[in-house]
Design a protein around this motif. Structure first.
Motif, PDB file in Angstrom:
ATOM      1  N   ASP A  95       0.835  -1.220   0.000  1.00  0.00           N
ATOM      2  CA  ASP A  95       0.000   0.000   0.000  1.00  0.00           C
ATOM      3  C   ASP A  95       0.860   1.257   0.000  1.00  0.00           C
ATOM      4  O   ASP A  95       0.511   2.274  -0.605  1.00  0.00           O
ATOM      5  CB  ASP A  95      -0.900   0.009   1.226  1.00  0.00           C
ATOM      6  CG  ASP A  95      -1.934  -1.109   1.155  1.00  0.00           C
ATOM      7  OD1 ASP A  95      -2.232  -1.569   0.028  1.00  0.00           O
ATOM      8  OD2 ASP A  95      -2.458  -1.507   2.214  1.00  0.00           O
ATOM      9  N   LEU A  96       1.985   1.171   0.684  1.00  0.00           N
ATOM     10  CA  LEU A  96       2.835   2.358   0.719  1.00  0.00           C
ATOM     11  C   LEU A  96       3.521   2.604  -0.611  1.00  0.00           C
ATOM     12  O   LEU A  96       3.771   3.756  -0.987  1.00  0.00           O
ATOM     13  CB  LEU A  96       3.890   2.213   1.829  1.00  0.00           C
ATOM     14  CG  LEU A  96       3.351   2.155   3.263  1.00  0.00           C
ATOM     15  CD1 LEU A  96       4.487   1.879   4.236  1.00  0.00           C
ATOM     16  CD2 LEU A  96       2.652   3.444   3.623  1.00  0.00           C
ATOM     17  N   ASP A  97       3.873   1.563  -1.322  1.00  0.00           N
ATOM     18  CA  ASP A  97       4.556   1.726  -2.599  1.00  0.00           C
ATOM     19  C   ASP A  97       3.602   2.023  -3.755  1.00  0.00           C
ATOM     20  O   ASP A  97       4.028   2.400  -4.844  1.00  0.00           O
ATOM     21  CB  ASP A  97       5.377   0.461  -2.916  1.00  0.00           C
ATOM     22  CG  ASP A  97       6.482   0.254  -1.890  1.00  0.00           C
ATOM     23  OD1 ASP A  97       6.874   1.273  -1.269  1.00  0.00           O
ATOM     24  OD2 ASP A  97       6.938  -0.882  -1.739  1.00  0.00           O
ATOM     25  N   ARG A  98       2.318   1.863  -3.559  1.00  0.00           N
ATOM     26  CA  ARG A  98       1.333   2.049  -4.644  1.00  0.00           C
ATOM     27  C   ARG A  98       1.187   3.550  -4.954  1.00  0.00           C
ATOM     28  O   ARG A  98       1.162   4.396  -4.087  1.00  0.00           O
ATOM     29  CB  ARG A  98      -0.009   1.448  -4.229  1.00  0.00           C
ATOM     30  CG  ARG A  98      -1.027   1.456  -5.356  1.00  0.00           C
ATOM     31  CD  ARG A  98      -2.282   0.729  -4.914  1.00  0.00           C
ATOM     32  NE  ARG A  98      -2.796   1.294  -3.681  1.00  0.00           N
ATOM     33  CZ  ARG A  98      -3.803   0.764  -2.989  1.00  0.00           C
ATOM     34  NH1 ARG A  98      -4.339  -0.372  -3.386  1.00  0.00           N
ATOM     35  NH2 ARG A  98      -4.221   1.361  -1.895  1.00  0.00           N
ATOM     36  N   ILE A  99       1.090   3.841  -6.239  1.00  0.00           N
ATOM     37  CA  ILE A  99       0.947   5.236  -6.714  1.00  0.00           C
ATOM     38  C   ILE A  99      -0.533   5.634  -6.662  1.00  0.00           C
ATOM     39  O   ILE A  99      -1.400   4.899  -7.169  1.00  0.00           O
ATOM     40  CB  ILE A  99       1.493   5.376  -8.133  1.00  0.00           C
ATOM     41  CG1 ILE A  99       2.996   5.043  -8.154  1.00  0.00           C
ATOM     42  CG2 ILE A  99       1.245   6.797  -8.668  1.00  0.00           C
ATOM     43  CD1 ILE A  99       3.579   5.006  -9.545  1.00  0.00           C
ATOM     44  N   VAL A 100      -0.826   6.753  -6.053  1.00  0.00           N
ATOM     45  CA  VAL A 100      -2.206   7.260  -5.911  1.00  0.00           C
ATOM     46  C   VAL A 100      -2.350   8.518  -6.770  1.00  0.00           C
ATOM     47  O   VAL A 100      -1.555   9.459  -6.651  1.00  0.00           O
ATOM     48  CB  VAL A 100      -2.534   7.585  -4.440  1.00  0.00           C
ATOM     49  CG1 VAL A 100      -3.945   8.139  -4.319  1.00  0.00           C
ATOM     50  CG2 VAL A 100      -2.348   6.336  -3.580  1.00  0.00           C
ATOM     51  N   ASP A 101      -3.339   8.535  -7.626  1.00  0.00           N
ATOM     52  CA  ASP A 101      -3.612   9.703  -8.494  1.00  0.00           C
ATOM     53  C   ASP A 101      -4.673  10.608  -7.842  1.00  0.00           C
ATOM     54  O   ASP A 101      -5.736  10.119  -7.414  1.00  0.00           O
ATOM     55  CB  ASP A 101      -4.104   9.253  -9.872  1.00  0.00           C
ATOM     56  CG  ASP A 101      -3.030   8.445 -10.600  1.00  0.00           C
ATOM     57  OD1 ASP A 101      -1.842   8.674 -10.310  1.00  0.00           O
ATOM     58  OD2 ASP A 101      -3.401   7.614 -11.444  1.00  0.00           O
ATOM     59  N   ILE A 102      -4.368  11.890  -7.764  1.00  0.00           N
ATOM     60  CA  ILE A 102      -5.298  12.888  -7.182  1.00  0.00           C
ATOM     61  C   ILE A 102      -5.664  13.878  -8.281  1.00  0.00           C
ATOM     62  O   ILE A 102      -4.789  14.486  -8.902  1.00  0.00           O
ATOM     63  CB  ILE A 102      -4.650  13.620  -5.994  1.00  0.00           C
ATOM     64  CG1 ILE A 102      -4.296  12.610  -4.885  1.00  0.00           C
ATOM     65  CG2 ILE A 102      -5.590  14.715  -5.460  1.00  0.00           C
ATOM     66  CD1 ILE A 102      -3.538  13.223  -3.738  1.00  0.00           C
ATOM     67  N   TYR A 103      -6.937  14.042  -8.544  1.00  0.00           N
ATOM     68  CA  TYR A 103      -7.440  14.945  -9.589  1.00  0.00           C
ATOM     69  C   TYR A 103      -8.117  16.167  -8.940  1.00  0.00           C
ATOM     70  O   TYR A 103      -8.993  16.014  -8.074  1.00  0.00           O
ATOM     71  CB  TYR A 103      -8.447  14.221 -10.491  1.00  0.00           C
ATOM     72  CG  TYR A 103      -7.843  13.061 -11.243  1.00  0.00           C
ATOM     73  CD1 TYR A 103      -7.169  13.260 -12.457  1.00  0.00           C
ATOM     74  CD2 TYR A 103      -7.927  11.747 -10.742  1.00  0.00           C
ATOM     75  CE1 TYR A 103      -6.615  12.193 -13.133  1.00  0.00           C
ATOM     76  CE2 TYR A 103      -7.373  10.695 -11.428  1.00  0.00           C
ATOM     77  CZ  TYR A 103      -6.715  10.924 -12.633  1.00  0.00           C
ATOM     78  OH  TYR A 103      -6.175   9.870 -13.299  1.00  0.00           O
ATOM     79  N   LEU A 104      -7.698  17.385  -9.338  1.00  0.00           N
ATOM     80  CA  LEU A 104      -8.289  18.656  -8.858  1.00  0.00           C
ATOM     81  C   LEU A 104      -9.202  19.215  -9.945  1.00  0.00           C
ATOM     82  O   LEU A 104      -8.762  19.468 -11.071  1.00  0.00           O
ATOM     83  CB  LEU A 104      -7.182  19.680  -8.526  1.00  0.00           C
ATOM     84  CG  LEU A 104      -6.187  19.265  -7.437  1.00  0.00           C
ATOM     85  CD1 LEU A 104      -5.122  20.347  -7.269  1.00  0.00           C
ATOM     86  CD2 LEU A 104      -6.911  19.010  -6.113  1.00  0.00           C
ATOM     87  N   THR A 105     -10.460  19.378  -9.632  1.00  0.00           N
ATOM     88  CA  THR A 105     -11.446  19.903 -10.601  1.00  0.00           C
ATOM     89  C   THR A 105     -12.083  21.178 -10.042  1.00  0.00           C
ATOM     90  O   THR A 105     -12.151  21.383  -8.818  1.00  0.00           O
ATOM     91  CB  THR A 105     -12.533  18.857 -10.881  1.00  0.00           C
ATOM     92  OG1 THR A 105     -13.193  18.530  -9.654  1.00  0.00           O
ATOM     93  CG2 THR A 105     -11.931  17.594 -11.489  1.00  0.00           C
ATOM     94  N   GLU A 106     -12.557  22.063 -10.943  1.00  0.00           N
ATOM     95  CA  GLU A 106     -13.207  23.342 -10.553  1.00  0.00           C
ATOM     96  C   GLU A 106     -14.692  23.112 -10.323  1.00  0.00           C
ATOM     97  O   GLU A 106     -15.394  22.555 -11.172  1.00  0.00           O
ATOM     98  CB  GLU A 106     -13.015  24.388 -11.647  1.00  0.00           C
ATOM     99  CG  GLU A 106     -13.595  25.742 -11.284  1.00  0.00           C
ATOM    100  CD  GLU A 106     -13.373  26.757 -12.391  1.00  0.00           C
ATOM    101  OE1 GLU A 106     -13.812  27.907 -12.229  1.00  0.00           O
ATOM    102  OE2 GLU A 106     -12.768  26.384 -13.418  1.00  0.00           O
ATOM    103  N   THR A 107     -15.146  23.541  -9.198  1.00  0.00           N
ATOM    104  CA  THR A 107     -16.574  23.398  -8.891  1.00  0.00           C
ATOM    105  C   THR A 107     -17.372  24.540  -9.518  1.00  0.00           C
ATOM    106  O   THR A 107     -16.817  25.527 -10.004  1.00  0.00           O
ATOM    107  CB  THR A 107     -16.799  23.407  -7.373  1.00  0.00           C
ATOM    108  OG1 THR A 107     -16.300  24.639  -6.836  1.00  0.00           O
ATOM    109  CG2 THR A 107     -16.056  22.254  -6.717  1.00  0.00           C
ATOM    110  N   GLU A 108     -18.662  24.474  -9.478  1.00  0.00           N
ATOM    111  CA  GLU A 108     -19.562  25.495 -10.051  1.00  0.00           C
ATOM    112  C   GLU A 108     -19.525  26.778  -9.199  1.00  0.00           C
ATOM    113  O   GLU A 108     -19.544  26.713  -7.976  1.00  0.00           O
ATOM    114  CB  GLU A 108     -20.986  24.956 -10.122  1.00  0.00           C
ATOM    115  CG  GLU A 108     -21.940  25.916 -10.799  1.00  0.00           C
ATOM    116  CD  GLU A 108     -23.351  25.336 -10.870  1.00  0.00           C
ATOM    117  OE1 GLU A 108     -24.251  26.039 -11.361  1.00  0.00           O
ATOM    118  OE2 GLU A 108     -23.534  24.192 -10.421  1.00  0.00           O
TER     119      GLU A 108
END
Length: 719
Positions: A95-108
C-alpha cells in the motif's frame, strides 16, 4: 443473549448478514460524524453494527420503552447516537509503494451578489447607441421649458404622519444687559471701520517713503565717498530724488483707484450730481412746481446802490402783500381774480393760453427708441416710468424701461433692459415699488424698482395661459374681495391682441385667468329688399384683437374694452360670456379709452380713423365727434383739474380741447418737428404741466400757461 417478550416468546433478532471468516475485516473508523447522525436511516445504521452491538442496542431500547408509554415501534433508531469504536488501519508495504492519483477539478461558481455596470466602454459595439441616447436626453432637458408639447400636471400625495419627539436638555440661561450710548458714540463706532484701513494704508506708505529715503542717503554716502566731485554728487542726489518722487506718485495712483471705487465716494458724487442738477434746472423746476423763481440780488461795491436795491425789494414785497389783500376781498365779494384781471386789461393785453417747453427726458440710451407708454409712481409723484418700444411688426427690436426723477432730468435712476419691445407699463398702488411691464411678445413682467438688478422679479414666460399676442395695455385695479366692500385687493389686468382680457395674480409665481374673451360681432347693416342671403365668410379667428380698456372710476366691476374692429364693449367682471353694451362709431382700431374723472357717465375714445368721440354710457350713439386734422390719434387723456379739458396727440401735433369754449377747434395746438411723431401723453400730478412722448425717445415736459380750469363737475349733453 436472548430477548423474550411478555408472553415468553423468543424475539431475539437474527443477523441478516453472515460474514465470511476468511475475508479481511473492513476498515474501522468513526461510526458516524456528528453531522451524519440525523441523516442516517435505520437500515444503514444497523448494517454497520456487529451482532453483539445490535443486541445491546435493542436491549437498551426495550429498557427505555418500559419507562415511557410509547411502544418499541414508535422509537426512531435515527434519534439514537452511537459512537463506533475507532480501529487503526494497518498499512502494508504494497500500500505504501502504490501510486495514488489525485485529480483537482473546478466546482460550479455560486453568485451571491451581482450588480450590472452602468458604464460602457468606448470600444464596445453598443457605445454609439448609448452616446446617441444620451444626446437625445440632453436635448430633451434643454427644450423642456417653452415647448408647447410639454405639459405640467399636479397631483395630490399623502403626507407622512408627523412625529413629535421630546429631548431633555439643560435650562437655557438668559441675561439682559443694557448700555447707554449717544449719537456721537454710534457715529464714531461706525466711522472707525473706515478709518482703520486708511491708517494702515498711510502707515505702509510712510514705511515705504522712509525706506526710500534711507536708501537714498546710503546711495548718497556711497556716491560722496567714491566721487569727491561736487557736481556729480549733486546730479546723483537729483536723480535719487526724482526716483523717490516717481515711486510716491505710483503709490498715490494706486490709492486713488481704491478711492474712486469706494461706495462712500460714489455716494458723495451722487449727492453732488443732485446739487448741480438743482442749480442748473432751478428756474424750470420752480415753474414746474408753480413756485416763484428766486433771483439773486446784484451786490455792488457802492453802498448807496445796495441800499436802493434793498428799498426796491421792500417796495415790491409791499405791493405783493397789497395784491393778496385785494384778491381776498374779491373772493369775499364773489368776483374771480382772473375775471377782474381780464376786465382791467385792454383787449390787446389778454394773453392767450399756450404751451412752454421746460425740459426733455432723454439720454444716449433712449435715442432711436419710440416712447410707447408712461406712468407716474403712486407714492412718489416725482418718479416717472417710461417704456420704449415699437408698435410696427417690421421695426421690432429690444425694449427699454427707464425710471426718471425730477431731481435729475438728464439721466434715469433705473434702467431695465428688455428682450422685446415694451408696449405698456403701470405702477402698483398697494406696492409702489412694483412696476408691471407688457411687451410685444405677449410676456408680462414685474420689476422691483428698489433693486438695481436688471432681471425681472416675475414674468409670464413659463405660464401655460400666457398671451400669444402683443400686450397693448395693462393696469393695476383695486377690486372688492368681500361682500361688504371694506376689504379691497389689487389685481393686474391686461388686454392683448389674442382677444383675451386677463387677470394676473401674484402667488408663488405669476398666474392668470381670463376675465373676457372678446368675440367678433356681425355688422348691423340692413339688408336690401330682394337681396339673397349671403354666406358668412369664414373667420380666421373668432376672437377680436383687444387694443385698450379702462375701468369705471367709481365701480371697478364694470369696464370698457376697445377692439381692432372699431367697437367698444362694456363688460362686467361678474359675466365673462357676453357684453353689456356695444358702442359703434369708429371705422378703425380703437387706440385709447378714458373715463371722465368728474362726470363718470362720460368717456372719450380715439382711433386710427382720425377721430375722437365723446360717449355717454347710457347711449350707444356718439354725442360729439372731434376731427381737426387727418392723422392717426395715438393717445388721449382727461385733465385732472377740469371736467371740460382733455388732451390728444396724433402723429403731427398736440391738441388741447376745452369743451366749455369750443367743440369745433382745439384751444391750443403745437406741431411736431419734421420726421417726428407724437406717441403718448400724460398729465403731471398736482401741477399744470403736460408730458408728451415722441418717436425719437424724448419725453418733453410742457407748462400750461394762462389756462383757467373750470370748476364745474357736470357736463351737459349737447345734441
Amino acid at each position: 443473549l436472548q430477548v423474550f417478550d411478555d408472553e415468553g416468546k423468543d424475539v431475539t433478532p437474527r443477523p441478516l448478514f453472515q460474514p465470511d471468516p476468511s475475508s479481511v475485516a473492513p476498515k474501522q473508523g468513526k461510526l458516524l460524524a456528528p453531522s451524519d447522525y440525523s441523516g442516517a436511516t435505520g437500515s444503514v445504521f444497523l448494517s454497520s453494527f456487529s451482532m453483539q452491538q445490535t443486541s445491546e442496542l435493542i436491549f437498551l431500547l426495550l429498557k427505555l420503552g418500559q419507562k415511557s408509554s410509547h411502544s418499541l415501534t414508535s422509537c426512531n433508531l435515527s434519534d439514537v447516537q452511537v459512537r463506533r469504536e475507532e480501529t487503526k488501519e494497518q498499512l502494508t508495504k504494497e500500500d505504501l509503494d502504490r501510486i495514488v492519483d489525485i485529480y483537482l477539478t473546478e466546482t460550479e461558481t455560486i453568485w451571491i451578489f451581482d450588480m450590472p455596470s452602468v458604464m460602457v466602454s468606448v470600444e464596445s459595439e453598443d457605445a454609439g447607441k448609448v452616446l446617441e441616447r444620451n444626446r437625445i436626453y440632453v436635448d430633451m432637458c434643454k427644450n423642456r421649458l417653452g415647448n408647447e408639447r410639454f405639459v405640467e400636471r399636479m397631483m395630490q400625495t399623502l403626507n407622512g404622519a408627523p412625529k413629535s419627539k421630546e429631548v431633555q436638555c439643560d435650562e437655557i440661561i438668559t441675561e439682559d444687559k443694557g448700555v447707554m450710548v449717544t449719537s456721537w458714540d454710534l457715529y464714531d463706532s461706525f466711522n472707525a471701520l473706515e478709518v482703520e484701513p486708511t491708517i494702515k494704508a498711510e502707515g505702509s506708505r510712510a514705511t515705504i517713503v522712509n525706506s526710500n529715503i534711507s536708501l537714498t542717503t546710503k546711495e548718497y554716502d556711497q556716491t560722496a565717498s567714491t566721487i569727491p566731485d561736487r557736481d556729480s554728487t549733486t546730479s546723483s542726489i537729483i536723480d535719487s530724488e526724482s526716483a523717490v518722487l516717481a515711486r510716491i506718485h505710483e503709490e498715490e495712483e494706486d490709492h486713488s483707484e481704491a478711492i474712486l471705487k469706494s461706495e462712500k465716494f460714489l455716494q458723495d458724487l451722487f449727492f453732488m450730481e443732485r446739487i448741480l442738477m438743482e442749480n442748473v434746472f432751478q428756474p424750470k423746476l420752480a415753474a414746474y412746481r408753480q413756485l416763484p423763481v428766486l433771483i439773486e440780488p446784484v451786490v455792488t461795491s457802492n453802498t448807496g446802490d445796495t441800499v436802493i436795491a434793498v428799498e426796491e425789494a421792500d417796495q415790491e414785497k409791499e405791493e405783493h402783500e397789497q395784491e393778496e389783500q385785494d384778491e381776498e376781498e374779491q373772493k369775499d365779494i364773489g368776483i374771480g381774480p382772473s375775471i377782474l384781471s381780464n376786465l382791467n386789461k385792454a383787449p390787446e393785453e389778454v394773453v392767450p393760453p399756450s404751451l412752454e417747453l421746460l425740459w426733455s427726458y432723454t439720454c444716449d440710451l433712449t435715442n432711436g427708441h419710440s416712447v410707447s407708454s408712461m406712468a407716474w409712481n403712486k407714492l412718489n409723484p416725482d418718479l416717472l416710468a417710461v417704456g420704449y418700444g415699437e408698435f410696427d411688426f417690421k421695426e421690432q427690436k429690444s425694449g427699454l424701461v427707464c425710471c426718471w426723477s425730477l431731481k435729475n432730468p438728464m439721466w434715469p435712476e433705473r434702467v431695465f433692459q428688455c428682450e422685446h419691445g415694451v408696449t405698456t407699463l403701470d405702477f402698483s398702488m398697494a406696492s409702489p415699488n412694483l412696476l408691471a411691464v407688457g411687451m410685444y411678445s405677449g410676456i408680462v413682467a414685474i420689476y422691483n424698482v428698489r433693486s438695481r438688478n436688471n432681471a425681472a422679479l416675475l414674468d409670464s414666460s413659463e405660464c401655460l395661459d400666457k398671451h400669444i399676442g402683443p400686450v397693448w395695455q395693462l393696469k393695476w385695479v383695486e377690486q372688492d374681495r368681500g361682500t361688504t366692500g371694506d376689504d379691497k385687493g389689487e389685481i393686474l389686468i391686461s388686454i392683448s391682441a389674442d382677444g383675451r382680457i386677463t387677470k394676473w395674480l401674484i402667488r408663488k409665481g405669476l398666474g392668470c385667468s381670463d376675465l373676457m374673451k372678446i368675440k367678433r360681432t356681425e355688422s348691423e347693416k340692413k339688408k336690401l329688399t330682394g337681396e339673397k342671403e349671403r354666406k358668412s365668410e369664414a373667420l380666421i379667428s373668432r376672437q377680436a384683437p383687444g387694443m385698450c380698456f379702462d375701468f369705471h372710476p367709481k365701480d371697478t366691476n364694470f369696464y370698457l374694452a376697445g377692439t381692432e374692429e372699431g367697437l367698444i364693449h362694456k363688460c362686467s367682471c361678474s359675466n365673462n360670456e357676453q357684453f353689456l353694451e356695444t358702442y359703434r362709431g369708429h371705422k378703425g382700431p380703437v387706440y385709447k379709452i378714458a373715463w371722465n374723472p368728474f362726470s363718470t357717465d362720460m368717456f372719450l375714445s380715439c382711433s386710427t380713423d382720425w377721430s375722437i368721440i365723446l360717449w355717454h354710457q347710457d347711449s350707444q350713439k356718439p354725442i360729439l365727434t372731434f376731427s381737426s386734422t387727418p392723422a392717426i390719434v395715438h393717445d388721449i387723456t382727461w385733465s385732472p383739474k377740469s371736467v371740460f379739458i382733455f388732451v390728444a396727440v396724433n402723429e403731427s401735433r398736440i391738441e388741447i380741447w376745452d369743451l366749455s369754449i369750443s367743440t369745433l377747434d382745439p384751444l391750443i395746438t403745437r406741431s411736431a418737428s419734421p420726421q417726428l411723431k407724437f406717441t403718448s401723453v400724460l398729465f403731471a400730478k398736482n401741477t399744470d404741466c403736460l408730458l408728451v412722448g415722441d418717436s425719437k425717445g424724448q419725453v418733453s415736459v410742457f407748462e400750461l400757461q394762462n389756462l383757467d380750469a373750470s370748476k364745474s363737475n357736470k357736463v351737459g349733453l349737447t345734441r
